[in-house]
Design an enzyme around this catalytic site. Structure first.
Site: not given
Ligand code: GAL
Length: 454
Positions: A358, A170
Protein backbone atom coordinates in the site's frame (compact mmCIF):
# COMPACT_ATOMS: atom_id res chain seq x y z
CA UNK A 1 11.21 8.14 -14.77
CA UNK A 2 10.37 5.21 -17.01
CA UNK A 3 8.63 2.06 -15.86
CA UNK A 4 11.41 -0.07 -17.42
CA UNK A 5 13.79 1.23 -14.77
CA UNK A 6 12.02 -1.03 -12.26
CA UNK A 7 12.83 -4.11 -14.31
CA UNK A 8 10.68 -6.55 -16.17
CA UNK A 9 9.87 -8.79 -13.26
CA UNK A 10 8.69 -5.91 -11.04
CA UNK A 11 4.96 -6.29 -10.47
CA UNK A 12 2.35 -3.52 -10.50
CA UNK A 13 -1.01 -3.71 -8.80
CA UNK A 14 -3.74 -1.94 -6.91
CA UNK A 15 -5.29 -2.73 -3.51
CA UNK A 16 -8.67 -2.60 -1.85
CA UNK A 17 -10.19 -4.28 1.20
CA UNK A 18 -13.55 -5.95 1.80
CA UNK A 19 -14.92 -3.84 4.64
CA UNK A 20 -14.02 -0.63 2.83
CA UNK A 21 -15.58 -1.44 -0.53
CA UNK A 22 -17.99 -4.38 -0.58
CA UNK A 23 -21.09 -2.82 1.04
CA UNK A 24 -23.72 -5.66 0.99
CA UNK A 25 -23.09 -6.02 4.69
CA UNK A 26 -25.86 -8.55 5.21
CA UNK A 27 -26.32 -10.05 1.73
CA UNK A 28 -25.44 -13.59 0.74
CA UNK A 29 -25.56 -14.95 4.27
CA UNK A 30 -22.86 -12.63 5.62
CA UNK A 31 -22.67 -12.30 9.39
CA UNK A 32 -21.93 -9.04 11.22
CA UNK A 33 -18.35 -7.90 11.68
CA UNK A 34 -16.93 -5.63 14.37
CA UNK A 35 -16.97 -2.78 11.83
CA UNK A 36 -20.69 -3.29 11.11
CA UNK A 37 -21.34 -3.09 14.84
CA UNK A 38 -19.05 -0.05 15.23
CA UNK A 39 -20.90 1.82 12.47
CA UNK A 40 -24.27 0.83 13.97
CA UNK A 41 -23.48 2.47 17.30
CA UNK A 42 -25.98 5.23 18.05
CA UNK A 43 -24.89 8.88 18.34
CA UNK A 44 -25.78 10.35 21.68
CA UNK A 45 -25.51 13.99 22.58
CA UNK A 46 -22.80 13.21 25.12
CA UNK A 47 -21.04 10.67 22.90
CA UNK A 48 -20.12 11.25 19.29
CA UNK A 49 -20.69 8.58 16.66
CA UNK A 50 -17.37 6.75 16.13
CA UNK A 51 -17.34 7.54 12.39
CA UNK A 52 -16.95 11.04 11.00
CA UNK A 53 -20.31 12.46 9.86
CA UNK A 54 -21.93 9.32 11.35
CA UNK A 55 -21.19 7.46 8.12
CA UNK A 56 -21.68 3.72 7.67
CA UNK A 57 -19.55 1.26 5.72
CA UNK A 58 -22.65 -0.27 4.12
CA UNK A 59 -22.85 2.81 1.85
CA UNK A 60 -19.44 2.25 0.25
CA UNK A 61 -18.69 1.33 -3.37
CA UNK A 62 -20.78 -1.86 -3.56
CA UNK A 63 -17.86 -3.83 -4.91
CA UNK A 64 -20.04 -6.86 -4.13
CA UNK A 65 -22.13 -6.07 -7.20
CA UNK A 66 -19.54 -4.12 -9.22
CA UNK A 67 -16.44 -6.26 -8.93
CA UNK A 68 -16.33 -7.07 -12.65
CA UNK A 69 -16.40 -3.42 -13.62
CA UNK A 70 -13.66 -2.65 -11.07
CA UNK A 71 -11.45 -5.47 -12.33
CA UNK A 72 -12.07 -4.28 -15.91
CA UNK A 73 -10.85 -0.84 -14.87
CA UNK A 74 -7.83 -2.26 -13.07
CA UNK A 75 -6.93 -4.21 -16.18
CA UNK A 76 -7.39 -1.29 -18.54
CA UNK A 77 -5.28 1.00 -16.38
CA UNK A 78 -2.57 -1.58 -16.88
CA UNK A 79 -2.19 -3.32 -13.56
CA UNK A 80 -1.65 -7.04 -13.66
CA UNK A 81 -2.07 -7.70 -9.94
CA UNK A 82 -5.04 -7.13 -7.67
CA UNK A 83 -4.93 -7.16 -3.88
CA UNK A 84 -8.25 -7.56 -2.10
CA UNK A 85 -9.37 -9.12 1.17
CA UNK A 86 -11.85 -11.74 2.30
CA UNK A 87 -14.52 -10.63 4.74
CA UNK A 88 -14.17 -13.37 7.34
CA UNK A 89 -17.83 -12.93 8.39
CA UNK A 90 -18.97 -13.39 4.78
CA UNK A 91 -17.40 -16.83 4.51
CA UNK A 92 -17.93 -17.75 8.18
CA UNK A 93 -20.78 -15.66 9.58
CA UNK A 94 -20.09 -16.76 13.16
CA UNK A 95 -16.34 -16.89 12.62
CA UNK A 96 -16.19 -20.69 12.54
CA UNK A 97 -18.83 -22.29 10.33
CA UNK A 98 -18.76 -22.07 6.57
CA UNK A 99 -21.19 -20.04 4.44
CA UNK A 100 -20.75 -21.46 0.95
CA UNK A 101 -22.36 -18.49 -0.73
CA UNK A 102 -19.66 -16.30 0.75
CA UNK A 103 -16.91 -18.46 -0.72
CA UNK A 104 -18.70 -18.50 -4.07
CA UNK A 105 -18.43 -14.72 -4.18
CA UNK A 106 -14.65 -14.81 -3.76
CA UNK A 107 -14.39 -17.74 -6.17
CA UNK A 108 -16.11 -15.57 -8.80
CA UNK A 109 -13.71 -12.70 -8.18
CA UNK A 110 -10.72 -15.01 -8.52
CA UNK A 111 -12.15 -16.62 -11.65
CA UNK A 112 -12.76 -13.20 -13.19
CA UNK A 113 -9.22 -12.07 -12.34
CA UNK A 114 -7.66 -15.18 -13.84
CA UNK A 115 -9.81 -14.96 -16.96
CA UNK A 116 -8.44 -11.45 -17.42
CA UNK A 117 -4.86 -12.42 -16.72
CA UNK A 118 -4.85 -10.59 -13.39
CA UNK A 119 -3.03 -12.23 -10.48
CA UNK A 120 -5.00 -12.15 -7.21
CA UNK A 121 -3.27 -11.34 -3.91
CA UNK A 122 -5.62 -12.04 -1.03
CA UNK A 123 -5.40 -10.48 2.41
CA UNK A 124 -6.89 -12.88 4.93
CA UNK A 125 -7.45 -10.29 7.65
CA UNK A 126 -8.06 -6.65 6.85
CA UNK A 127 -9.65 -5.67 10.19
CA UNK A 128 -13.24 -6.96 9.89
CA UNK A 129 -13.35 -9.61 12.62
CA UNK A 130 -16.65 -11.50 12.87
CA UNK A 131 -18.63 -9.92 15.69
CA UNK A 132 -19.34 -13.38 17.13
CA UNK A 133 -15.62 -13.78 17.81
CA UNK A 134 -15.28 -10.33 19.36
CA UNK A 135 -18.06 -11.34 21.74
CA UNK A 136 -15.72 -14.12 22.90
CA UNK A 137 -12.90 -11.62 23.44
CA UNK A 138 -11.71 -11.10 19.85
CA UNK A 139 -8.02 -10.44 19.54
CA UNK A 140 -7.57 -10.51 23.31
CA UNK A 141 -8.62 -14.18 23.49
CA UNK A 142 -5.70 -16.58 22.85
CA UNK A 143 -8.20 -18.79 20.98
CA UNK A 144 -7.98 -16.27 18.11
CA UNK A 145 -4.87 -18.14 17.02
CA UNK A 146 -6.94 -21.28 16.35
CA UNK A 147 -9.91 -19.38 14.91
CA UNK A 148 -7.66 -17.56 12.45
CA UNK A 149 -5.80 -20.72 11.54
CA UNK A 150 -9.01 -22.65 10.84
CA UNK A 151 -10.41 -19.75 8.81
CA UNK A 152 -7.20 -19.35 6.76
CA UNK A 153 -6.84 -23.05 6.02
CA UNK A 154 -10.46 -23.11 4.85
CA UNK A 155 -9.83 -20.12 2.58
CA UNK A 156 -6.91 -21.74 0.79
CA UNK A 157 -8.95 -24.91 0.40
CA UNK A 158 -11.88 -23.07 -1.22
CA UNK A 159 -9.64 -20.85 -3.33
CA UNK A 160 -7.11 -23.32 -4.68
CA UNK A 161 -6.14 -21.12 -7.64
CA UNK A 162 -4.75 -18.37 -5.46
CA UNK A 163 -1.03 -18.45 -4.83
CA UNK A 164 -0.34 -15.15 -3.03
CA UNK A 165 -1.64 -14.72 0.51
CA UNK A 166 -1.19 -11.87 2.97
CA UNK A 167 -1.93 -13.03 6.51
CA UNK A 168 -2.64 -9.84 8.46
CA UNK A 169 -2.95 -6.25 7.34
CA UNK A 170 -1.08 -3.82 9.61
CA UNK A 171 -1.36 -5.31 13.10
CA UNK A 172 -0.03 -2.04 14.53
CA UNK A 173 -3.12 -0.21 13.32
CA UNK A 174 -5.86 -2.69 14.13
CA UNK A 175 -4.28 -3.45 17.50
CA UNK A 176 -3.33 0.16 18.32
CA UNK A 177 -6.46 1.92 17.07
CA UNK A 178 -8.88 -0.92 17.94
CA UNK A 179 -7.58 -2.15 21.30
CA UNK A 180 -5.55 0.73 22.78
CA UNK A 181 -7.02 4.04 21.60
CA UNK A 182 -10.52 2.69 20.94
CA UNK A 183 -10.96 4.82 17.82
CA UNK A 184 -11.38 1.84 15.49
CA UNK A 185 -13.60 -1.21 15.94
CA UNK A 186 -14.08 -2.83 18.38
CA UNK A 187 -13.41 0.40 20.31
CA UNK A 188 -11.54 -1.10 23.25
CA UNK A 189 -9.06 0.90 25.28
CA UNK A 190 -6.12 0.17 27.53
CA UNK A 191 -2.68 -1.33 27.78
CA UNK A 192 -3.88 -4.83 28.73
CA UNK A 193 -6.11 -5.44 25.67
CA UNK A 194 -3.36 -3.91 23.55
CA UNK A 195 -0.67 -6.27 24.87
CA UNK A 196 -2.85 -9.32 24.40
CA UNK A 197 -4.02 -8.37 20.91
CA UNK A 198 -0.45 -7.56 19.86
CA UNK A 199 0.89 -10.89 21.02
CA UNK A 200 -1.96 -12.93 19.60
CA UNK A 201 -1.63 -11.18 16.23
CA UNK A 202 2.03 -12.18 16.15
CA UNK A 203 1.21 -15.76 17.16
CA UNK A 204 -1.37 -15.87 14.35
CA UNK A 205 1.19 -14.85 11.76
CA UNK A 206 3.54 -17.56 12.93
CA UNK A 207 1.13 -20.46 13.31
CA UNK A 208 -0.82 -19.85 10.14
CA UNK A 209 2.26 -19.26 8.02
CA UNK A 210 3.40 -22.79 8.84
CA UNK A 211 -0.11 -24.26 8.46
CA UNK A 212 -0.53 -22.88 4.96
CA UNK A 213 2.95 -23.86 3.85
CA UNK A 214 2.45 -27.37 5.24
CA UNK A 215 -0.67 -27.78 3.16
CA UNK A 216 0.93 -26.32 0.05
CA UNK A 217 4.62 -25.39 0.05
CA UNK A 218 4.19 -23.61 -3.28
CA UNK A 219 2.05 -20.88 -1.81
CA UNK A 220 3.59 -17.42 -1.49
CA UNK A 221 2.68 -16.43 2.06
CA UNK A 222 3.58 -13.07 3.59
CA UNK A 223 2.11 -10.46 5.87
CA UNK A 224 1.74 -6.66 5.59
CA UNK A 225 3.07 -4.20 8.12
CA UNK A 226 2.59 -0.49 8.53
CA UNK A 227 5.92 1.33 8.63
CA UNK A 228 5.70 5.01 9.46
CA UNK A 229 8.98 6.88 9.18
CA UNK A 230 9.71 8.47 12.56
CA UNK A 231 11.99 11.47 13.19
CA UNK A 232 12.73 13.68 16.16
CA UNK A 233 11.97 17.39 16.02
CA UNK A 234 15.69 18.22 16.33
CA UNK A 235 18.98 16.63 17.29
CA UNK A 236 18.72 17.21 21.05
CA UNK A 237 19.54 13.87 22.70
CA UNK A 238 16.31 13.69 24.73
CA UNK A 239 14.20 14.33 21.63
CA UNK A 240 16.11 11.73 19.66
CA UNK A 241 15.52 9.28 22.47
CA UNK A 242 11.80 10.08 22.40
CA UNK A 243 11.67 9.49 18.63
CA UNK A 244 13.39 6.14 19.16
CA UNK A 245 10.78 5.14 21.69
CA UNK A 246 8.01 6.20 19.30
CA UNK A 247 9.60 4.13 16.54
CA UNK A 248 9.65 1.15 18.88
CA UNK A 249 5.98 1.52 19.77
CA UNK A 250 4.76 2.25 16.26
CA UNK A 251 6.96 0.03 14.11
CA UNK A 252 9.42 -2.30 15.81
CA UNK A 253 7.03 -3.84 18.35
CA UNK A 254 5.00 -5.36 15.53
CA UNK A 255 7.75 -6.41 13.19
CA UNK A 256 10.83 -7.44 15.14
CA UNK A 257 9.25 -10.42 16.95
CA UNK A 258 8.32 -11.90 13.56
CA UNK A 259 11.88 -11.69 12.30
CA UNK A 260 13.17 -13.39 15.44
CA UNK A 261 14.47 -10.37 17.33
CA UNK A 262 11.97 -10.65 20.18
CA UNK A 263 9.98 -7.78 21.64
CA UNK A 264 11.98 -4.55 21.99
CA UNK A 265 10.29 -3.65 25.27
CA UNK A 266 13.08 -3.15 27.81
CA UNK A 267 12.71 0.64 27.81
CA UNK A 268 8.95 0.85 27.68
CA UNK A 269 7.81 2.04 31.10
CA UNK A 270 4.16 2.03 30.03
CA UNK A 271 4.05 -1.77 30.16
CA UNK A 272 3.94 -3.44 33.57
CA UNK A 273 6.16 -6.32 34.55
CA UNK A 274 3.41 -8.86 34.06
CA UNK A 275 2.51 -7.39 30.68
CA UNK A 276 6.13 -7.68 29.62
CA UNK A 277 6.22 -11.25 30.87
CA UNK A 278 3.11 -12.05 28.85
CA UNK A 279 4.97 -10.99 25.72
CA UNK A 280 8.32 -12.44 26.66
CA UNK A 281 7.20 -15.90 27.72
CA UNK A 282 6.94 -17.29 24.21
CA UNK A 283 8.49 -14.65 22.04
CA UNK A 284 10.96 -17.27 20.85
CA UNK A 285 8.02 -18.92 19.06
CA UNK A 286 7.42 -15.98 16.81
CA UNK A 287 10.25 -16.08 14.30
CA UNK A 288 8.60 -16.71 10.94
CA UNK A 289 10.35 -17.15 7.60
CA UNK A 290 7.73 -15.20 5.65
CA UNK A 291 8.01 -15.55 1.88
CA UNK A 292 7.65 -11.79 1.53
CA UNK A 293 7.09 -8.71 3.61
CA UNK A 294 4.29 -6.33 2.64
CA UNK A 295 5.44 -2.76 3.26
CA UNK A 296 2.85 -0.02 3.80
CA UNK A 297 4.02 3.54 4.15
CA UNK A 298 2.11 6.79 3.83
CA UNK A 299 3.99 9.48 5.72
CA UNK A 300 6.40 10.41 8.49
CA UNK A 301 5.67 11.49 12.04
CA UNK A 302 7.71 13.72 14.35
CA UNK A 303 8.19 13.30 18.08
CA UNK A 304 9.91 15.07 20.95
CA UNK A 305 10.53 14.50 24.63
CA UNK A 306 7.66 15.02 27.02
CA UNK A 307 8.72 15.39 30.66
CA UNK A 308 5.07 15.56 31.77
CA UNK A 309 4.46 11.89 31.10
CA UNK A 310 7.07 9.73 32.84
CA UNK A 311 5.41 6.48 31.72
CA UNK A 312 5.37 7.50 28.08
CA UNK A 313 7.74 10.46 27.74
CA UNK A 314 6.96 11.32 24.12
CA UNK A 315 5.05 14.13 22.44
CA UNK A 316 3.69 13.78 18.94
CA UNK A 317 3.87 16.91 16.79
CA UNK A 318 0.92 16.72 14.39
CA UNK A 319 1.73 17.35 10.74
CA UNK A 320 -0.82 20.20 10.63
CA UNK A 321 1.35 22.12 13.11
CA UNK A 322 4.49 21.91 11.02
CA UNK A 323 3.66 21.85 7.31
CA UNK A 324 1.12 22.86 4.70
CA UNK A 325 1.89 19.80 2.56
CA UNK A 326 -1.05 17.85 3.92
CA UNK A 327 -3.35 15.18 2.55
CA UNK A 328 -7.06 14.89 3.40
CA UNK A 329 -5.98 12.64 6.26
CA UNK A 330 -3.89 15.53 7.60
CA UNK A 331 -0.80 13.49 6.89
CA UNK A 332 2.38 15.15 5.70
CA UNK A 333 3.35 14.49 2.09
CA UNK A 334 6.93 13.37 2.51
CA UNK A 335 8.26 11.11 -0.29
CA UNK A 336 11.68 10.38 1.33
CA UNK A 337 9.80 8.49 4.07
CA UNK A 338 9.24 5.52 1.81
CA UNK A 339 12.92 5.51 0.85
CA UNK A 340 14.07 5.61 4.50
CA UNK A 341 11.59 2.86 5.37
CA UNK A 342 12.95 0.58 2.66
CA UNK A 343 16.55 1.29 3.58
CA UNK A 344 15.87 0.59 7.26
CA UNK A 345 14.21 -2.71 6.34
CA UNK A 346 17.15 -3.71 4.20
CA UNK A 347 19.46 -3.12 7.16
CA UNK A 348 17.86 -6.08 8.94
CA UNK A 349 19.50 -8.20 6.20
CA UNK A 350 16.59 -10.60 6.05
CA UNK A 351 16.94 -11.90 2.56
CA UNK A 352 13.16 -11.67 2.21
CA UNK A 353 11.63 -9.88 -0.77
CA UNK A 354 9.66 -6.74 -0.09
CA UNK A 355 6.47 -5.68 -1.83
CA UNK A 356 4.94 -2.27 -1.29
CA UNK A 357 1.39 -3.50 -0.63
CA UNK A 358 0.00 0.00 0.00
CA UNK A 359 1.00 3.59 -0.73
CA UNK A 360 -1.26 6.42 -1.78
CA UNK A 361 -2.83 9.77 -1.00
CA UNK A 362 -6.27 10.96 0.10
CA UNK A 363 -7.62 14.05 -1.60
CA UNK A 364 -10.97 15.73 -1.84
CA UNK A 365 -11.55 14.76 -5.47
CA UNK A 366 -14.48 16.47 -7.13
CA UNK A 367 -15.80 15.90 -10.62
CA UNK A 368 -15.46 19.07 -12.71
CA UNK A 369 -16.16 19.82 -16.36
CA UNK A 370 -12.90 18.17 -17.29
CA UNK A 371 -13.23 15.12 -15.12
CA UNK A 372 -11.23 14.68 -11.95
CA UNK A 373 -7.95 16.54 -12.15
CA UNK A 374 -6.09 15.01 -9.25
CA UNK A 375 -2.65 16.30 -10.25
CA UNK A 376 -1.52 16.24 -6.64
CA UNK A 377 -2.03 12.47 -6.68
CA UNK A 378 0.02 12.13 -9.85
CA UNK A 379 2.84 14.10 -8.27
CA UNK A 380 2.52 11.98 -5.13
CA UNK A 381 2.93 8.77 -7.10
CA UNK A 382 5.75 10.14 -9.26
CA UNK A 383 7.75 11.32 -6.28
CA UNK A 384 7.15 8.20 -4.21
CA UNK A 385 7.97 5.86 -7.07
CA UNK A 386 11.19 7.78 -7.61
CA UNK A 387 12.09 7.14 -3.96
CA UNK A 388 11.25 3.44 -4.33
CA UNK A 389 13.50 3.34 -7.35
CA UNK A 390 16.30 5.06 -5.44
CA UNK A 391 16.10 2.38 -2.76
CA UNK A 392 15.94 -0.35 -5.40
CA UNK A 393 19.00 1.11 -7.14
CA UNK A 394 20.84 0.90 -3.83
CA UNK A 395 20.17 -2.82 -3.76
CA UNK A 396 17.00 -3.14 -1.69
CA UNK A 397 15.07 -6.21 -2.83
CA UNK A 398 11.72 -4.64 -3.77
CA UNK A 399 9.71 -6.76 -6.09
CA UNK A 400 6.44 -4.90 -6.58
CA UNK A 401 4.20 -1.97 -5.87
CA UNK A 402 0.46 -1.82 -5.16
CA UNK A 403 -1.33 1.52 -5.03
CA UNK A 404 -3.84 2.30 -2.34
CA UNK A 405 -6.38 2.36 -3.68
CA UNK A 406 -8.06 1.19 -6.84
CA UNK A 407 -11.37 2.84 -5.96
CA UNK A 408 -12.60 5.43 -3.47
CA UNK A 409 -13.74 3.68 -0.32
CA UNK A 410 -14.80 3.84 3.29
CA UNK A 411 -11.83 5.27 5.17
CA UNK A 412 -12.61 3.69 8.56
CA UNK A 413 -13.23 6.28 11.31
CA UNK A 414 -12.72 9.07 8.75
CA UNK A 415 -15.78 8.02 6.72
CA UNK A 416 -16.07 9.01 3.07
CA UNK A 417 -14.39 12.41 2.82
CA UNK A 418 -10.82 11.26 2.21
CA UNK A 419 -10.74 9.75 -1.27
CA UNK A 420 -7.80 7.44 -1.98
CA UNK A 421 -8.90 5.91 -5.30
CA UNK A 422 -7.50 6.12 -8.80
CA UNK A 423 -11.15 5.70 -9.67
CA UNK A 424 -13.79 8.03 -8.30
CA UNK A 425 -16.92 6.43 -6.85
CA UNK A 426 -20.19 8.28 -6.49
CA UNK A 427 -21.35 6.67 -3.27
CA UNK A 428 -25.02 7.34 -4.09
CA UNK A 429 -25.24 6.09 -7.68
CA UNK A 430 -22.12 3.85 -7.43
CA UNK A 431 -20.93 5.31 -10.73
CA UNK A 432 -17.21 4.90 -11.36
CA UNK A 433 -15.12 7.61 -13.08
CA UNK A 434 -11.44 7.31 -13.86
CA UNK A 435 -9.38 10.14 -12.38
CA UNK A 436 -6.45 11.83 -14.17
CA UNK A 437 -4.15 9.74 -11.96
CA UNK A 438 -5.58 6.56 -13.48
CA UNK A 439 -4.78 7.94 -16.93
CA UNK A 440 -1.28 8.81 -15.72
CA UNK A 441 -0.72 5.27 -14.43
CA UNK A 442 -1.98 3.92 -17.71
CA UNK A 443 0.60 5.92 -19.62
CA UNK A 444 3.34 5.22 -17.12
CA UNK A 445 2.72 1.49 -17.33
CA UNK A 446 2.79 1.80 -21.08
CA UNK A 447 -0.58 0.26 -21.71
CA UNK A 448 -3.13 1.56 -24.14
CA UNK A 449 -6.26 2.81 -22.41
CA UNK A 450 -9.40 1.40 -23.92
CA UNK A 451 -11.38 4.50 -24.84
CA UNK A 452 -14.67 2.65 -24.56
CA UNK A 453 -14.10 2.29 -20.85
CA UNK A 454 -15.82 4.91 -18.76
C1 GAL B 1 -3.95 1.55 5.80
C2 GAL B 1 -5.06 0.54 5.69
C3 GAL B 1 -6.02 0.77 4.56
C4 GAL B 1 -6.30 2.22 4.30
C5 GAL B 1 -5.04 3.05 4.31
C6 GAL B 1 -5.24 4.56 4.19
O1 GAL B 1 -3.54 1.66 7.12
O2 GAL B 1 -4.53 -0.75 5.52
O3 GAL B 1 -7.17 0.03 4.81
O4 GAL B 1 -7.29 2.69 5.08
O5 GAL B 1 -4.32 2.83 5.49
O6 GAL B 1 -5.56 5.13 5.41
Amino acid sequence: MKVDRFGESFIWGASISAAQTESATDSGGKGPSIWDEFCNRPSRFFKKHPIKNSEHLKNSADFYNHYKKDIDHLKFIGFKHFRFSIAWARVMPDGENINLEGFEFYQSIVAYCLKNDITPWITLYHWDLPLALEKKGGWTNPEIVNWFDHYSKTCIQYLPNVKNWILLNEPSVFVGAGYFFGIHAPGRKGVTPFIKALHHANLCINKTYYSLKNINPDLNVGSSFSFTHIESTDSKPQNKKAAKLADTLINRLFFEPIIGKGYPIENIKLFSKSQKNYLKKDEYLLKTPLDFIGVQNYTRELFKYNFLNPLLPIKHIPASKRTKELTMMNWEIHPPSIYHTLIKLSQYQLNTPLYITENGIALNDVIGNNGIQDYQRIIFYQSHLQEVLNAKDEGVDIKGYFTWSLIDNFEWAEGYEPRFGLIHVDFVTKKRTLKESAQWFNQFLGRKLDSTLK
